[in-house]
Design a protein around this motif. Sequence first.
Motif, mmCIF file in Angstrom:
data_model
loop_
_atom_site.group_PDB
_atom_site.id
_atom_site.type_symbol
_atom_site.label_atom_id
_atom_site.label_comp_id
_atom_site.label_asym_id
_atom_site.label_seq_id
_atom_site.Cartn_x
_atom_site.Cartn_y
_atom_site.Cartn_z
ATOM 1 N N TRP A 172 71.949 14.835 10.037
ATOM 2 C CA TRP A 172 71.514 15.119 11.429
ATOM 3 C C TRP A 172 70.880 13.709 11.971
ATOM 4 O O TRP A 172 70.203 13.197 11.548
ATOM 5 N N SER A 174 68.976 12.339 15.764
ATOM 6 C CA SER A 174 68.320 12.614 16.742
ATOM 7 C C SER A 174 67.388 11.464 17.224
ATOM 8 O O SER A 174 67.494 10.466 16.615
ATOM 9 N N TYR A 191 74.246 14.450 23.718
ATOM 10 C CA TYR A 191 75.018 14.718 22.373
ATOM 11 C C TYR A 191 75.863 13.571 21.781
ATOM 12 O O TYR A 191 75.869 12.988 20.724
ATOM 13 N N VAL A 195 77.021 9.946 18.601
ATOM 14 C CA VAL A 195 78.023 10.181 17.552
ATOM 15 C C VAL A 195 78.732 9.069 16.835
ATOM 16 O O VAL A 195 79.137 9.016 15.731
ATOM 17 N N PRO A 225 78.638 21.305 22.924
ATOM 18 C CA PRO A 225 77.449 21.147 21.972
ATOM 19 C C PRO A 225 76.065 21.272 22.865
ATOM 20 O O PRO A 225 75.848 21.053 23.967
ATOM 21 N N GLY A 227 72.191 19.837 22.927
ATOM 22 C CA GLY A 227 71.626 18.660 22.668
ATOM 23 C C GLY A 227 70.549 19.001 21.582
ATOM 24 O O GLY A 227 70.253 19.982 21.070
ATOM 25 N N THR A 230 72.461 15.962 16.563
ATOM 26 C CA THR A 230 73.852 15.851 16.377
ATOM 27 C C THR A 230 74.204 15.594 14.974
ATOM 28 O O THR A 230 73.605 14.822 14.184
ATOM 29 N N LEU A 250 81.771 17.480 13.882
ATOM 30 C CA LEU A 250 80.633 17.425 14.512
ATOM 31 C C LEU A 250 79.970 18.956 14.509
ATOM 32 O O LEU A 250 80.641 19.788 14.742
ATOM 33 N N ASP A 252 76.345 20.962 16.234
ATOM 34 C CA ASP A 252 75.035 21.255 16.729
ATOM 35 C C ASP A 252 74.335 22.184 15.832
ATOM 36 O O ASP A 252 74.919 22.715 14.925
#
Length: 270
Positions: A172, A174, A191, A195, A225, A227, A230, A250, A252
Amino acid sequence: MNASTPRPDGYYERIDEHRYKPTAHASGAWSADEQHFSPLGGLTVHAIERHLAGRDGGGAGDGLLLSRIGFDILGRPALDETEIRVETLRPGRTIELLEATVLIAGRPVVRARAWRLAALDTAAVAGGGDAALPAPGTLAPWAMDETWPGGYIASLDVRPVAPPRPGRTTAWISTGLALVAGEDSGPLASYLALVDTANGIAVRRPPTEWMFPNVDLTVHLHRQPRGGWTGLDTTVVFGPTGQGITSTVLHDVDGPVGHAQQMLTVRPLG
């Protein structure tokens, strides 16, 4: 920047309608004087969404959803004033194609094409995809800046699901920073701004010995997704003739949302 100077609270600062100044937080992992593509990709989506919101006919409220965006990286994105221009290539009521061009010093460095598709109620047939990942709050942080330099990497909160392995990591990502300082950005732009980190979480070889920058990023979404976090379930493959691929499912916090692919140019250092 000395200790008495407050650090910016975003990856970019707005100059005018189309131009942005990258902050030190946007600096790249391969070179400190260029932008990491992850926040630049998010900024491009932010510019597309602002274009839609200001467009005649309703823009982002027209019932279409961004379902695919492909970025071609045409040149080195210097850590310098960045201009983004957006145009509609193929208008439509149910399918639309937009193009965004990122310019630095007047030269195109990124072209992005975004397909938007009509939003319909398909909940009755929805299904498939991978299982959801463990919640990020249950996982311990990983000091990714021990592997990679740069202001962007230093700005991240990274929570691997299991210890990272060469070529295979699920984590993950953030950040506490805004995409544009003092400016709200939508959940999709926030989001997608994380990536491109995928190419750095599952390195096959140390970046002090090999270079493997990506020349593109393509994202397909089957769900919009949320936010905040990610999730990147990433596999990296190096081929025998200088090419590689970073492939990512991917997520969320509610589960899988789509896929990302990055083509790599693999080169020895020195």
